[in-house]
Enzyme design. Structure first.
Site, PDB file in Angstrom:
ATOM      1  N   SER A 190       4.940   6.549   2.472  1.00  4.05           N
ATOM      2  CA  SER A 190       5.453   5.219   2.808  1.00  4.05           C
ATOM      3  C   SER A 190       4.831   4.178   1.895  1.00  4.05           C
ATOM      4  O   SER A 190       3.636   4.236   1.612  1.00  4.05           O
ATOM      5  CB  SER A 190       5.050   4.831   4.239  1.00  4.05           C
ATOM      6  OG  SER A 190       5.361   5.844   5.172  1.00  4.05           O
ATOM      7  N   ASN A 207       0.853  -1.191   0.000  1.00  6.14           N
ATOM      8  CA  ASN A 207       0.000   0.000   0.000  1.00  6.14           C
ATOM      9  C   ASN A 207       0.888   1.240   0.000  1.00  6.14           C
ATOM     10  O   ASN A 207       2.000   1.223   0.535  1.00  6.14           O
ATOM     11  CB  ASN A 207      -0.871   0.001   1.261  1.00  6.14           C
ATOM     12  CG  ASN A 207      -1.798   1.200   1.334  1.00  6.14           C
ATOM     13  OD1 ASN A 207      -2.459   1.561   0.352  1.00  6.14           O
ATOM     14  ND2 ASN A 207      -1.852   1.845   2.501  1.00  6.14           N
ATOM     15  N   HIS A 212       0.944   5.101   1.387  1.00  2.00           N
ATOM     16  CA  HIS A 212       0.266   5.981   2.348  1.00  2.00           C
ATOM     17  C   HIS A 212       0.978   7.333   2.388  1.00  2.00           C
ATOM     18  O   HIS A 212       2.213   7.380   2.466  1.00  2.00           O
ATOM     19  CB  HIS A 212       0.251   5.351   3.747  1.00  2.00           C
ATOM     20  CG  HIS A 212      -0.492   6.191   4.735  1.00  2.00           C
ATOM     21  ND1 HIS A 212      -1.866   6.328   4.689  1.00  2.00           N
ATOM     22  CD2 HIS A 212      -0.068   6.973   5.750  1.00  2.00           C
ATOM     23  CE1 HIS A 212      -2.247   7.163   5.646  1.00  2.00           C
ATOM     24  NE2 HIS A 212      -1.177   7.564   6.302  1.00  2.00           N
ATOM     25  N   ASP A 265      -2.825   1.025   7.821  1.00  2.00           N
ATOM     26  CA  ASP A 265      -1.583   1.729   7.464  1.00  2.00           C
ATOM     27  C   ASP A 265      -0.470   1.456   8.471  1.00  2.00           C
ATOM     28  O   ASP A 265       0.327   2.352   8.777  1.00  2.00           O
ATOM     29  CB  ASP A 265      -1.827   3.254   7.361  1.00  2.00           C
ATOM     30  CG  ASP A 265      -2.927   3.590   6.365  1.00  2.00           C
ATOM     31  OD1 ASP A 265      -2.983   2.955   5.305  1.00  2.00           O
ATOM     32  OD2 ASP A 265      -3.742   4.497   6.652  1.00  2.00           O
TER      33      ASP A 265
HETATM   34  C1  GRF Z   1      -2.717   8.893  -2.456  1.00  2.00           C
HETATM   35  O1  GRF Z   1      -2.385  10.049  -1.738  1.00  2.00           O
HETATM   36  C2  GRF Z   1      -2.372   7.665  -1.666  1.00  2.00           C
HETATM   37  O2  GRF Z   1      -1.224   7.830  -0.884  1.00  2.00           O
HETATM   38  C3  GRF Z   1      -3.570   7.491  -0.792  1.00  2.00           C
HETATM   39  O3  GRF Z   1      -4.660   7.849  -1.605  1.00  2.00           O
HETATM   40  C4  GRF Z   1      -4.230   8.746  -2.618  1.00  2.00           C
HETATM   41  C5  GRF Z   1      -4.596   8.114  -3.911  1.00  2.00           C
HETATM   42  O4  GRF Z   1      -4.295   8.924  -5.025  1.00  2.00           O
HETATM   43  N1  GRF Z   1      -3.609   6.147  -0.261  1.00  2.00           N
HETATM   44  P1  GRF Z   1      -4.394   8.305  -6.495  1.00  2.00           P
HETATM   45  O5  GRF Z   1      -5.772   7.688  -6.639  1.00  2.00           O
HETATM   46  O6  GRF Z   1      -3.287   7.314  -6.662  1.00  2.00           O
HETATM   47  O7  GRF Z   1      -4.218   9.496  -7.410  1.00  2.00           O
END
Ligand code: GRF
Length: 216
Positions: free
Chosen positions: A136, A107, A109, A145
């Protein structure tokens, strides 16, 4: 070539970063399927443009989270997916899902976990007055997370930052560390030992400080 399944819910800019990495031959992987829990996700348009197979699996079509997860697992297994990437996937996955892909779900984050886990990480970093935050890539476990960290990028918080300006600055690094992490898996260099992840052969050790130190 590593077979990927990418789970999304929205804009899909991190998905795009992986697609771009693959098309530029920096990421030795193939996206076998993208699964969105949101039929309106812009990520689905990106799939069309790049001819990547995409499916929608909506949570409300299933009586329980377990059945929802089983449906996603069955699609990923059909496609013989080896690594599952959560790229802005806004749902929490439980044991039903994770036990099928041990240490093979990652994932992205937008914070340096364990700081600012959960929603609105960038806004909370601004409100808290943090001077360094970041992003991360971690292995997904049953915490939110909180799984073992593969790579983190530190991003400075500036005095004039808003949630939006900080999010944009962090996002640029998300788009670098996520494809990099996928490539490390593709190269078979990721070793998980309990909570600690070692990337074999990676260079460790650069230390950011913000604001800059003056006399020290
Ligand atoms: C990103 O900031 C990611 O870190 C978080 O959700 C957002 C997703 O953005 N988990 P995208 O859909 O990849 O543009």
């Amino acid at each position: 070539m590593l077979r990927l399944g990418v789970l999304v819910s929205g804009r899909g800019s991190n998905l795009q970063a992986i697609i771009d990495g693959i098309e530029a031959r920096k990421v030795d992987a193939r996206i076998r399927v993208v699964i969105s829990d949101n039929p309106k996700a812009y990520a689905l348009d990106r799939c069309k443009r790049h001819r990547i197979p995409a499916r929608v699996v909506s949570r409300e079509d299933f009586p329980s989270r377990e059945e929802f997860e089983r449906r996603i697992v069955s699609i990923l297994k059909e496609e013989e997916v080896e690594l599952v990437v959560l790229a802005g996937f806004m749902r929490i996955l439980g044991r039903t899902f994770l036990s099928e892909f041990p240490n093979r779900v990652i994932n992205i984050h937008p914070a340096l976990i364990p700081a600012f886990q959960g929603l609105h990480a960038q806004r909370r970093a601004v409100e808290f007055g943090a001077k360094i935050t970041g992003c991360s890539v971690h292995i997904v476990d049953e915490s939110v997370d909180g799984g073992p960290v593969i790579v983190q990028a530190a991003v400075p918080v500036l005095p004039e930052d808003t949630e939006g300006t900080l999010s944009d600055r962090i996002l640029k690094f998300e788009h670098r560390i996520l494809p990099q992490a996928v490539q490390w898996f593709a190269e078979g260099r990721v070793r998980v030992e309990g909570r600690r992840v070692i990337v074999e052969g990676a260079r460790y050790g650069t230390l950011p400080v913000n604001p800059e130190l003056e006399k020290f």
